[in-house]
Design an enzyme around this catalytic site. Sequence first.
Site, PDB file in Angstrom:
ATOM      1  CD  GLU A 143      -1.718  -6.035   5.304  1.00  0.00           C
ATOM      2  OE1 GLU A 143      -1.942  -4.847   5.620  1.00  0.00           O
ATOM      3  OE2 GLU A 143      -1.373  -6.365   4.148  1.00  0.00           O
ATOM      4  CB  CYS A 195      -0.975  -0.029   1.161  1.00  0.00           C
ATOM      5  SG  CYS A 195      -2.313   1.192   0.972  1.00  0.00           S
ATOM      6  CG  HIS A 231      -3.825  -3.345   2.866  1.00  0.00           C
ATOM      7  ND1 HIS A 231      -2.891  -2.916   3.779  1.00  0.00           N
ATOM      8  CD2 HIS A 231      -4.349  -2.233   2.302  1.00  0.00           C
ATOM      9  CE1 HIS A 231      -2.858  -1.596   3.790  1.00  0.00           C
ATOM     10  NE2 HIS A 231      -3.732  -1.156   2.894  1.00  0.00           N
TER      11      HIS A 231
END
Length: 249
Positions: free
Chosen positions: A208, A121, A206
């Site tokens: 994660e 990001c 993202h």
Amino acid sequence: MSKEIDRKLKVLRTLLVASLFFLTAFQLFAAESSGKPIALFLNDPAYDSALSPIERSLAEQGIVYRIFKIFKDELPGDERDYAGIIIAGGDSMRNYIDWNDKIYEGGEIILRGEVPILGICLGHQIVSRVYGSVMYYSEERRWHNVKTLLDDPILEGLSDTLLVWENHAYAVAKLPDGFRLMASGSVTPIQMIKHESKTIYGVQFHPETPGEFLSTPQGWKLLSNFAKISKAETVPVPLPPNGRKVFPY
């Protein structure tokens, strides 16, 4: 007597073969791991003490890491002491590059590219700006499909279309110098990049982030692939139940 000697010789041969097998296995394992942790560059003061989603994804996969709070001016003395670097999201490019394009130590580390780097990001945007790109307004805060365009070890085991979480107000306007486009989206075209000669990646999404319907997102595989590329140290350690702790938990 002769039979007893033969029996003992067979046992010794078996033990020798087993010893050689385990020695070879250990050497192969050692060759796959540098024994070094990932350096995780945090850029969001919200995670000054709380466990960030990236930490959670690394910890649950047993990927050893060390935190550097860039917003507190923490940087490694020598990035080569780490297997690789993950540059997390946030809202400030402090210690990397300013709006006059002056590059600071964090940006110099990216330019050197002496260890594998993954920007996520804001980290992706930092990598892109350091290598000459610019930003534009492109807000996305939703789950979204991105299409992968190139084969690469970081995408091993992943499908051509990835469901990922987008949470950004700006995006990269053009490919930075020396980079190739690896994945694209319908709203934000530049979703993933890789340097042509250095092991430097950037992802706008993202990887994660989990969701109610996606407790272990596909992106976790991307992170584990990056750890494998970096030859980062891994251990069979579960996530700590409460708060951040330092490896080993």
